[in-house]
Design a protein around this motif. Structure first.
Motif, PDB file in Angstrom:
ATOM      1  N   GLY A  82      41.608  42.699  36.251  1.00 58.23           N
ATOM      2  CA  GLY A  82      41.028  43.324  37.427  1.00 58.23           C
ATOM      3  C   GLY A  82      39.573  42.943  37.607  1.00 58.23           C
ATOM      4  O   GLY A  82      38.960  42.305  36.740  1.00 58.23           O
ATOM      5  N   HIS A  83      38.984  43.392  38.727  1.00 53.05           N
ATOM      6  CA  HIS A  83      37.607  43.009  39.000  1.00 53.05           C
ATOM      7  C   HIS A  83      36.606  43.819  38.192  1.00 53.05           C
ATOM      8  O   HIS A  83      35.392  43.664  38.376  1.00 53.05           O
ATOM      9  CB  HIS A  83      37.293  43.101  40.488  1.00 53.05           C
ATOM     10  CG  HIS A  83      36.450  41.948  40.947  1.00 53.05           C
ATOM     11  ND1 HIS A  83      36.110  41.743  42.259  1.00 53.05           N
ATOM     12  CD2 HIS A  83      35.870  40.926  40.269  1.00 53.05           C
ATOM     13  CE1 HIS A  83      35.374  40.654  42.375  1.00 53.05           C
ATOM     14  NE2 HIS A  83      35.210  40.147  41.172  1.00 53.05           N
ATOM     15  N   GLU A  84      37.088  44.637  37.268  1.00 54.86           N
ATOM     16  CA  GLU A  84      36.187  45.217  36.274  1.00 54.86           C
ATOM     17  C   GLU A  84      35.638  44.146  35.352  1.00 54.86           C
ATOM     18  O   GLU A  84      34.730  44.403  34.547  1.00 54.86           O
ATOM     19  CB  GLU A  84      36.898  46.302  35.460  1.00 54.86           C
ATOM     20  CG  GLU A  84      38.161  45.864  34.741  1.00 54.86           C
ATOM     21  CD  GLU A  84      39.425  46.193  35.524  1.00 54.86           C
ATOM     22  OE1 GLU A  84      40.397  46.627  34.905  1.00 54.86           O
ATOM     23  OE2 GLU A  84      39.415  46.013  36.767  1.00 54.86           O
ATOM     24  N   VAL A  85      36.174  42.921  35.466  1.00 57.61           N
ATOM     25  CA  VAL A  85      35.636  41.785  34.722  1.00 57.61           C
ATOM     26  C   VAL A  85      34.180  41.507  35.099  1.00 57.61           C
ATOM     27  O   VAL A  85      33.399  40.986  34.296  1.00 57.61           O
ATOM     28  CB  VAL A  85      36.503  40.523  34.961  1.00 57.61           C
ATOM     29  CG1 VAL A  85      36.378  40.037  36.406  1.00 57.61           C
ATOM     30  CG2 VAL A  85      36.148  39.400  34.002  1.00 57.61           C
ATOM     31  N   THR A  86      33.786  41.880  36.308  1.00 53.85           N
ATOM     32  CA  THR A  86      32.472  41.516  36.844  1.00 53.85           C
ATOM     33  C   THR A  86      31.316  41.994  35.980  1.00 53.85           C
ATOM     34  O   THR A  86      30.416  41.216  35.638  1.00 53.85           O
ATOM     35  CB  THR A  86      32.301  42.087  38.269  1.00 53.85           C
ATOM     36  OG1 THR A  86      33.236  41.458  39.137  1.00 53.85           O
ATOM     37  CG2 THR A  86      30.901  41.840  38.795  1.00 53.85           C
ATOM     38  N   TYR A  87      31.325  43.273  35.629  1.00 60.12           N
ATOM     39  CA  TYR A  87      30.148  43.826  34.959  1.00 60.12           C
ATOM     40  C   TYR A  87      29.943  43.210  33.579  1.00 60.12           C
ATOM     41  O   TYR A  87      28.840  42.780  33.230  1.00 60.12           O
ATOM     42  CB  TYR A  87      30.248  45.344  34.857  1.00 60.12           C
ATOM     43  CG  TYR A  87      29.013  45.966  34.251  1.00 60.12           C
ATOM     44  CD1 TYR A  87      27.784  45.847  34.894  1.00 60.12           C
ATOM     45  CD2 TYR A  87      29.069  46.642  33.039  1.00 60.12           C
ATOM     46  CE1 TYR A  87      26.632  46.398  34.339  1.00 60.12           C
ATOM     47  CE2 TYR A  87      27.921  47.206  32.482  1.00 60.12           C
ATOM     48  CZ  TYR A  87      26.709  47.072  33.135  1.00 60.12           C
ATOM     49  OH  TYR A  87      25.568  47.611  32.582  1.00 60.12           O
ATOM     50  N   GLY A  88      30.996  43.123  32.793  1.00 56.31           N
ATOM     51  CA  GLY A  88      30.864  42.530  31.471  1.00 56.31           C
ATOM     52  C   GLY A  88      30.478  41.069  31.535  1.00 56.31           C
ATOM     53  O   GLY A  88      29.640  40.595  30.748  1.00 56.31           O
ATOM     54  N   HIS A  89      31.068  40.339  32.474  1.00 59.59           N
ATOM     55  CA  HIS A  89      30.764  38.917  32.626  1.00 59.59           C
ATOM     56  C   HIS A  89      29.290  38.734  32.990  1.00 59.59           C
ATOM     57  O   HIS A  89      28.585  37.919  32.373  1.00 59.59           O
ATOM     58  CB  HIS A  89      31.667  38.321  33.703  1.00 59.59           C
ATOM     59  CG  HIS A  89      31.701  36.833  33.707  1.00 59.59           C
ATOM     60  ND1 HIS A  89      32.712  36.102  34.300  1.00 59.59           N
ATOM     61  CD2 HIS A  89      30.846  35.905  33.218  1.00 59.59           C
ATOM     62  CE1 HIS A  89      32.469  34.810  34.154  1.00 59.59           C
ATOM     63  NE2 HIS A  89      31.341  34.669  33.504  1.00 59.59           N
ATOM     64  N   ASN A 110      34.947  51.429  37.143  1.00 66.30           N
ATOM     65  CA  ASN A 110      36.272  50.948  37.501  1.00 66.30           C
ATOM     66  C   ASN A 110      36.141  49.575  38.149  1.00 66.30           C
ATOM     67  O   ASN A 110      35.074  48.967  38.133  1.00 66.30           O
ATOM     68  CB  ASN A 110      37.010  51.960  38.401  1.00 66.30           C
ATOM     69  CG  ASN A 110      36.300  52.217  39.728  1.00 66.30           C
ATOM     70  OD1 ASN A 110      35.949  51.301  40.462  1.00 66.30           O
ATOM     71  ND2 ASN A 110      36.067  53.497  40.041  1.00 66.30           N
ATOM     72  N   SER A 111      37.216  49.100  38.739  1.00 64.36           N
ATOM     73  CA  SER A 111      37.199  47.745  39.299  1.00 64.36           C
ATOM     74  C   SER A 111      36.342  47.640  40.552  1.00 64.36           C
ATOM     75  O   SER A 111      36.041  46.526  40.996  1.00 64.36           O
ATOM     76  CB  SER A 111      38.634  47.299  39.625  1.00 64.36           C
ATOM     77  OG  SER A 111      39.213  48.141  40.609  1.00 64.36           O
TER      78      SER A 111
END
Length: 339
Positions: free
Chosen positions: A140-147, A184-185
């Protein structure tokens, strides 16, 4: 202010690459006959690197849709990295001198999204610090913050200030304020904007393909308050392509490094049915889109990329997975041009 340095990669949240997934058609073993499943090599992120990774591409999965579930989306994106790897297997190798590694997955255990994002940041940071290009497969787009945190941490100690900008091809701003403290995402860019304010860094965010049907007036207000630049999906046409191209050119000049994220729901559902939140009138994966993508990579400033929201449960004939694979194939050509 809380300490934001990523922790070392925790093996509880890391799955080393399983090369059994890389299989497919074999036309031969000559350099001109190779396919990706014959070219991709394994890389264990928690072991010492025995080779130089400078200029290499590192695939890293983030099989997580905990953020999608919290945001009320259709779950299933946790299977996205596996489906995308499968779609990549039979692609032909046109740039054999560009090494591509599969570094496995950062997983979300026991619904602990915050720790999973910290672990993703640690993995991305290690890849960047070795001069490689992280290409993260969502999830999901929760990938954004960690990336983003991984990229920000990797350049924090470099000499001179570095202005990091994020370009997001997406139907949604993903700038919702978290309810309570649970991300969240849809909260990634709110979190990034908050971090930038706390750390006294400028917030550079360009959203491309935004749809009014997918964002409330409140989210548009948040975008305006945070200085977010955006282009509506309706302007991704031949007649209006000067609008996204103009903003992209200005954005490139305003930053030193670019993190690129592509949420597959930016595309019309006919091309990308297998996503968590389909956008029926999204943009087309046509020449207008690819010229925008090329403008970003031609700048030489894109340092990392991910593809988010591939949901195989709702895909049709692997249409969305193949689209995502074709985007990666195109990006590999642009990265090969750098060398």
């Amino acid at each position: 202010m809380e300490k934001r340095d990523p922790l070392p990669i925790n093996i509880k949240f890391y799955h080393a690459p399983d090369m059994q997934c890389w299989k497919g058609r074999i036309d031969g073993t000559a350099e001109t006959e190779l396919r990706w499943h014959q070219h991709v090599q394994p890389l264990n992120l928690v072991a010492p690197f025995k080779q130089s990774l400078e200029g290499c591409v590192i695939l890293l999965g983030f099989p997580c849709d905990e953020g999608v579930k919290r945001n009320g989306g259709r779950t299933g994106a946790a299977q996205g990295p596996a489906a995308l790897r499968d779609a990549l297997c039979n692609l032909p190798v046109f740039y054999p001198d560009l090494s591509i590694y599969d570094a496995g997955d950062i997983v979300c255990r026991e619904n602990d999204l915050k720790t999973a994002q910290v672990q993703l940041a640690a993995a991305v940071k290690r890849i960047c610090e070795h001069g490689a290009f992280p290409l993260v497969l969502g999830g999901g787009h929760e990938v954004t913050y960690g990336h983003y945190r991984g990229i920000a941490e990797s350049i924090r100690h470099e000499s001179g200030a570095r202005r990091v900008g994020t370009v997001n091809f997406d139907a949604h701003f993903d700038n919702r304020e978290p309810k309570g403290s649970e991300p969240n995402s849809g909260t990634g860019f709110w979190q990034i904007a908050k971090d930038c304010k706390e750390e006294n860094h400028p917030f550079h965010y360009l959203a491309l393909g935004i749809q009014k049907t997918s964002n409330t007036p409140s989210l548009f207000n948040t975008a305006h308050q945070t200085g977010t630049q955006y282009v509506l999906a309706e302007h991704f046409t031949k007649d209006d392509q000067h609008i996204p191209q103009g903003l992209i050119a200005a954005f490139i000049e305003a930053v030193d490094s670019i993190y690129l994220t592509i949420d597959l729901d930016v595309f019309a559902a006919a091309y990308a049915p297998g996503v968590s939140a389909p956008a029926y009138s999204g943009i087309l994966p046509d020449r207008v889109f690819f010229e925008c993508l090329d403008s970003l990579f031609n700048s030489g400033k894109v340092v990392s990329m991910d593809i988010a929201e591939l949901n195989p449960d709702f895909d049709i004939d692997n249409r969305t997975a193949r689209l995502a694979a074709s985007l990666i194939f195109h990006v590999i050509a642009r990265l090969a041009d750098r060398h």
